[in-house]
Design a protein around this motif. Structure first.
Motif, PDB file in Angstrom:
ATOM      1  N   ALA A   1       0.838  -1.195   0.000  1.00 50.26           N
ATOM      2  CA  ALA A   1       0.000   0.000   0.000  1.00 50.26           C
ATOM      3  C   ALA A   1       0.872   1.243   0.000  1.00 50.26           C
ATOM      4  CB  ALA A   1      -0.911  -0.004   1.215  1.00 50.26           C
ATOM      5  N   LEU A   2       0.572   2.178  -0.906  1.00 49.75           N
ATOM      6  CA  LEU A   2       1.307   3.435  -1.000  1.00 49.75           C
ATOM      7  C   LEU A   2       0.513   4.607  -0.443  1.00 49.75           C
ATOM      8  CD1 LEU A   2       2.754   3.064  -4.613  1.00 49.75           C
ATOM      9  CD2 LEU A   2       3.944   2.645  -2.457  1.00 49.75           C
ATOM     10  N   GLY A   3      -0.803   4.556  -0.587  1.00 49.85           N
ATOM     11  CA  GLY A   3      -1.631   5.653  -0.111  1.00 49.85           C
ATOM     12  C   GLY A   3      -3.103   5.300  -0.165  1.00 49.85           C
ATOM     13  N   HIS A   4      -3.884   6.024   0.635  1.00 48.46           N
ATOM     14  CA  HIS A   4      -5.330   5.798   0.704  1.00 48.46           C
ATOM     15  C   HIS A   4      -6.037   7.139   0.842  1.00 48.46           C
ATOM     16  CE1 HIS A   4      -4.633   1.492   1.453  1.00 48.46           C
ATOM     17  NE2 HIS A   4      -3.739   1.860   2.355  1.00 48.46           N
ATOM     18  N   THR A   5      -7.345   7.150   0.645  1.00 44.14           N
ATOM     19  CA  THR A   5      -8.112   8.329   0.962  1.00 44.14           C
ATOM     20  C   THR A   5      -8.191   8.471   2.477  1.00 44.14           C
ATOM     21  OG1 THR A   5     -10.212   9.490   0.713  1.00 44.14           O
ATOM     22  CG2 THR A   5     -10.317   7.094   0.847  1.00 44.14           C
ATOM     23  N   LEU A   6      -8.122   9.688   2.942  1.00 42.66           N
ATOM     24  CA  LEU A   6      -8.206   9.959   4.372  1.00 42.66           C
ATOM     25  C   LEU A   6      -9.643  10.208   4.813  1.00 42.66           C
ATOM     26  CD1 LEU A   6      -5.104  12.307   4.820  1.00 42.66           C
ATOM     27  CD2 LEU A   6      -5.244   9.804   4.973  1.00 42.66           C
ATOM     28  N   ASP A   7     -10.573  10.302   3.863  1.00 44.10           N
ATOM     29  CA  ASP A   7     -11.970  10.549   4.210  1.00 44.10           C
ATOM     30  C   ASP A   7     -12.880   9.873   3.187  1.00 44.10           C
ATOM     31  OD1 ASP A   7     -11.782  12.695   2.088  1.00 44.10           O
ATOM     32  OD2 ASP A   7     -10.670  13.719   3.676  1.00 44.10           O
ATOM     33  N   ASP A   8     -13.482  10.626   2.283  1.00 43.33           N
ATOM     34  CA  ASP A   8     -14.382  10.049   1.282  1.00 43.33           C
ATOM     35  C   ASP A   8     -13.599   9.356   0.172  1.00 43.33           C
ATOM     36  OD1 ASP A   8     -16.425  11.197   2.678  1.00 43.33           O
ATOM     37  OD2 ASP A   8     -16.748  12.848   1.293  1.00 43.33           O
ATOM     38  N   ALA A   9     -14.154   8.262  -0.335  1.00 45.81           N
ATOM     39  CA  ALA A   9     -13.647   7.692  -1.582  1.00 45.81           C
ATOM     40  C   ALA A   9     -14.104   8.579  -2.734  1.00 45.81           C
ATOM     41  CB  ALA A   9     -14.174   6.277  -1.770  1.00 45.81           C
ATOM     42  N   ALA A  10     -13.393   8.516  -3.848  1.00 45.99           N
ATOM     43  CA  ALA A  10     -13.724   9.370  -4.989  1.00 45.99           C
ATOM     44  C   ALA A  10     -15.143   9.101  -5.499  1.00 45.99           C
ATOM     45  CB  ALA A  10     -12.709   9.162  -6.106  1.00 45.99           C
ATOM     46  N   GLY A  11     -15.508   7.837  -5.605  1.00 43.92           N
ATOM     47  CA  GLY A  11     -16.855   7.513  -6.078  1.00 43.92           C
ATOM     48  C   GLY A  11     -17.934   7.979  -5.121  1.00 43.92           C
ATOM     49  N   GLU A  12     -17.622   7.929  -3.826  1.00 40.06           N
ATOM     50  CA  GLU A  12     -18.560   8.435  -2.826  1.00 40.06           C
ATOM     51  C   GLU A  12     -18.756   9.941  -2.997  1.00 40.06           C
ATOM     52  OE1 GLU A  12     -18.861   8.630   2.098  1.00 40.06           O
ATOM     53  OE2 GLU A  12     -17.087   7.823   1.103  1.00 40.06           O
ATOM     54  N   ALA A  13     -17.671  10.656  -3.272  1.00 39.11           N
ATOM     55  CA  ALA A  13     -17.766  12.099  -3.508  1.00 39.11           C
ATOM     56  C   ALA A  13     -18.623  12.385  -4.734  1.00 39.11           C
ATOM     57  CB  ALA A  13     -16.374  12.692  -3.676  1.00 39.11           C
TER      58      ALA A  13
ATOM     59  N   GLY B   1      -7.502  18.486  -2.652  1.00 41.13           N
ATOM     60  CA  GLY B   1      -7.159  18.161  -1.273  1.00 41.13           C
ATOM     61  C   GLY B   1      -5.713  17.739  -1.097  1.00 41.13           C
ATOM     62  N   LEU B   2      -5.115  18.115   0.036  1.00 38.26           N
ATOM     63  CA  LEU B   2      -3.763  17.718   0.445  1.00 38.26           C
ATOM     64  C   LEU B   2      -2.678  18.257  -0.476  1.00 38.26           C
ATOM     65  CD1 LEU B   2      -4.325  13.957   1.407  1.00 38.26           C
ATOM     66  CD2 LEU B   2      -4.584  15.984   2.841  1.00 38.26           C
ATOM     67  N   SER B   3      -2.987  19.258  -1.279  1.00 39.48           N
ATOM     68  CA  SER B   3      -2.005  19.738  -2.246  1.00 39.48           C
ATOM     69  C   SER B   3      -0.773  20.336  -1.586  1.00 39.48           C
ATOM     70  CB  SER B   3      -2.650  20.781  -3.171  1.00 39.48           C
ATOM     71  OG  SER B   3      -3.152  21.870  -2.414  1.00 39.48           O
TER      72      SER B   3
ATOM     73  N   SER C   1     -13.152  15.298   1.034  1.00 40.82           N
ATOM     74  CA  SER C   1     -14.184  15.931   1.854  1.00 40.82           C
ATOM     75  C   SER C   1     -14.190  17.446   1.674  1.00 40.82           C
ATOM     76  CB  SER C   1     -13.998  15.562   3.331  1.00 40.82           C
ATOM     77  OG  SER C   1     -12.756  16.036   3.817  1.00 40.82           O
ATOM     78  N   GLY C   2     -13.002  18.062   1.553  1.00 38.85           N
ATOM     79  CA  GLY C   2     -12.940  19.507   1.351  1.00 38.85           C
ATOM     80  C   GLY C   2     -13.529  19.925   0.020  1.00 38.85           C
ATOM     81  N   LEU C   3     -13.287  19.136  -1.004  1.00 36.14           N
ATOM     82  CA  LEU C   3     -13.863  19.411  -2.317  1.00 36.14           C
ATOM     83  C   LEU C   3     -15.380  19.323  -2.261  1.00 36.14           C
ATOM     84  CD1 LEU C   3     -13.822  19.779  -5.397  1.00 36.14           C
ATOM     85  CD2 LEU C   3     -13.316  17.329  -5.595  1.00 36.14           C
ATOM     86  N   LYS C   4     -15.863  18.299  -1.592  1.00 32.33           N
ATOM     87  CA  LYS C   4     -17.310  18.126  -1.448  1.00 32.33           C
ATOM     88  C   LYS C   4     -17.924  19.327  -0.716  1.00 32.33           C
ATOM     89  CE  LYS C   4     -18.649  15.416   1.698  1.00 32.33           C
ATOM     90  NZ  LYS C   4     -18.789  14.198   2.537  1.00 32.33           N
ATOM     91  N   THR C   5     -17.240  19.801   0.327  1.00 30.54           N
ATOM     92  CA  THR C   5     -17.724  20.965   1.068  1.00 30.54           C
ATOM     93  C   THR C   5     -17.691  22.221   0.198  1.00 30.54           C
ATOM     94  OG1 THR C   5     -16.956  20.013   3.153  1.00 30.54           O
ATOM     95  CG2 THR C   5     -17.358  22.381   3.118  1.00 30.54           C
ATOM     96  N   ALA C   6     -16.658  22.343  -0.635  1.00 30.87           N
ATOM     97  CA  ALA C   6     -16.560  23.503  -1.523  1.00 30.87           C
ATOM     98  C   ALA C   6     -17.727  23.541  -2.504  1.00 30.87           C
ATOM     99  CB  ALA C   6     -15.237  23.458  -2.279  1.00 30.87           C
ATOM    100  N   VAL C   7     -18.132  22.378  -3.010  1.00 34.17           N
ATOM    101  CA  VAL C   7     -19.293  22.327  -3.908  1.00 34.17           C
ATOM    102  C   VAL C   7     -20.554  22.718  -3.141  1.00 34.17           C
ATOM    103  CG1 VAL C   7     -20.704  20.864  -5.392  1.00 34.17           C
ATOM    104  CG2 VAL C   7     -18.216  20.564  -5.366  1.00 34.17           C
ATOM    105  N   LEU C   8     -20.690  22.210  -1.917  1.00 34.55           N
ATOM    106  CA  LEU C   8     -21.851  22.544  -1.085  1.00 34.55           C
ATOM    107  C   LEU C   8     -21.947  24.054  -0.857  1.00 34.55           C
ATOM    108  CD1 LEU C   8     -24.198  21.806   0.819  1.00 34.55           C
ATOM    109  CD2 LEU C   8     -22.493  21.437   2.625  1.00 34.55           C
ATOM    110  N   LEU C   9     -20.829  24.689  -0.486  1.00 36.15           N
ATOM    111  CA  LEU C   9     -20.829  26.125  -0.237  1.00 36.15           C
ATOM    112  C   LEU C   9     -21.143  26.911  -1.514  1.00 36.15           C
ATOM    113  CD1 LEU C   9     -17.729  26.394   2.137  1.00 36.15           C
ATOM    114  CD2 LEU C   9     -20.156  26.473   2.764  1.00 36.15           C
ATOM    115  N   HIS C  10     -20.623  26.442  -2.644  1.00 33.91           N
ATOM    116  CA  HIS C  10     -20.906  27.105  -3.922  1.00 33.91           C
ATOM    117  C   HIS C  10     -22.400  27.043  -4.235  1.00 33.91           C
ATOM    118  CE1 HIS C  10     -20.042  28.474  -8.036  1.00 33.91           C
ATOM    119  NE2 HIS C  10     -20.991  27.626  -8.394  1.00 33.91           N
ATOM    120  N   VAL C  11     -23.018  25.901  -3.979  1.00 33.23           N
ATOM    121  CA  VAL C  11     -24.445  25.744  -4.262  1.00 33.23           C
ATOM    122  C   VAL C  11     -25.283  26.575  -3.289  1.00 33.23           C
ATOM    123  CG1 VAL C  11     -26.347  24.078  -4.227  1.00 33.23           C
ATOM    124  CG2 VAL C  11     -24.210  23.511  -5.384  1.00 33.23           C
TER     125      VAL C  11
END
Length: 338
Positions: A157-169, A204-206, A218-228
């Motif tokens: 394993a090299l890396g994982h999502t720390l919150d939402d999976a991409a498909g979940e987002a 995220g995590l940039s 999760s931050g991207l998802k929140t950004a879409v929510l705030l935009h809407v």
């Protein structure tokens, strides 16, 4: 060797028959998938209890159809492979118990496999199947992970999502925008007519170098929510632009980290798999970035990206060739790590 693969980890009841001579490459004789989208659509996501009940009703007819299309019966199988985990416990138990019962009734060797290994090895059912090592990006509704595939059965394993999976987002943003479940395909379709630079959504995590191969949506998802909330749900071209901008943010993060991982591991091949690997923008951007870096990209055909029994049969065939066998004590393991 002919292997029956059973997949019931989430909301698809799937069975397939795969034929292989060496456990390293295979051909699909039959691949049957019953999806539960209509069962879960009004809830906007998978309801575990409903998923388990639907698996119970569908699994035997799906197995019967796979055997019929594959031109064989249980007595002509050389093995049965079933998903043990990860996934929803009740859903997994349906497949595991059916697999154990069929194997015991006909004296057929049985093996349990990891769902994520199934995704990683789905590419072995392609005509241009690569040989390890490669970097594997598994990206789906429940998983977003990077692996170094050193050899078949040997994964780091090299890396994982720390919150939402991409498909979940994708699904949560689609629900926010009033699009039907599952939302990924609808966002992909709308995004094709949109401007991916219209809205500057975050990646995220940039700025976190210690999480070079991890993901966060999760931050991207929140950004879409705030935009809407600020602008409302757009219509027409505005909706296409929003979908394209959101999708670009997801695909940019996925491909950037996957290429970074390949360079870090000094590997010249990459496999992207899982349900989100069917996304048209992810496939196009991955091809573009891999070509620029001299990385050979391998993408299973879209039907082998979403959950299916063929990938489980292929992963099981490899393990059966290695001499692995499960016994009557085998059970589901919903949190099983690869």
């Amino acid at each position: 060797m002919r292997v029956l693969g059973l997949e019931t980890s989430c909301d698809e009841t799937a069975a397939a028959v795969v034929e292989t001579a060496d456990g390293l490459r295979g051909s699909v004789l039959a691949d049957v998938v019953h999806t539960q989208h209509e069962v879960h659509e009004k809830w906007g996501g998978v309801v575990p209890e409903l998923a388990s009940r639907d698996h119970l009703q569908r699994v035997l007819p799906v197995v019967d159809e796979a055997l019929r299309k594959g031109g064989c019966d249980l007595g002509q199988l050389d093995g049965i492979s079933v998903t043990r985990g990860p996934g929803l416990l009740g859903a997994l138990l349906v497949g595991v118990q059916i697999g154990k019962s069929l194997a015991a009734a006909r004296g057929v060797p049985l093996v349990g496999v990891n769902h994520l290994e199934g995704h990683l090895l789905a590419v072995l059912l392609s005509q241009d199947a690569p040989a390890p090592p490669w970097v594997g990006l598994v990206v789906s509704g429940g998983h977003t992970s990077l692996y170094e595939v050193r050899a078949l059965g040997d994964y780091r394993a090299l890396g994982h999502t720390l919150d939402d999976a991409a498909g979940e987002a994708f699904d949560k943003v689609a629900k926010l925008l009033g699009l039907p479940y599952p939302g990924g395909a609808h966002i992909d379709r709308l995004a094709r007519g949109g401007d991916p630079t219209a809205i500057a959504f975050p990646r995220g995590l940039s700025r976190r170098s210690r999480a070079a191969f991890d993901f966060s949506f999760s931050g991207l998802k929140t950004a879409v929510l705030l935009h809407v909330r600020e602008n409302g749900v757009p219509a027409g071209q505005g909706l296409s632009d929003l979908c394209a901008s959101f999708q670009e943010a997801v695909c940019d993060a996925l491909t950037q980290r996957a290429v970074r991982a390949a360079r870090h591991a000094r590997l010249e091949a990459m496999v992207i798999c899982g349900g989100v690997a069917a996304n048209s923008r992810l496939r196009a951007l991955a091809k573009e970035r891999c070509a620029a870096e001299g990385i050979a990209l391998h993408l299973p055909e879209p039907r082998l990206c979403t959950d299916n029994g063929a990938m489980i049969a292929m992963a099981g065939a490899h393990r059966l060739h290695r001499g692995e066998r499960a016994d009557a004590a085998m059970s589901a393991e919903p949190g099983w790590r690869l």
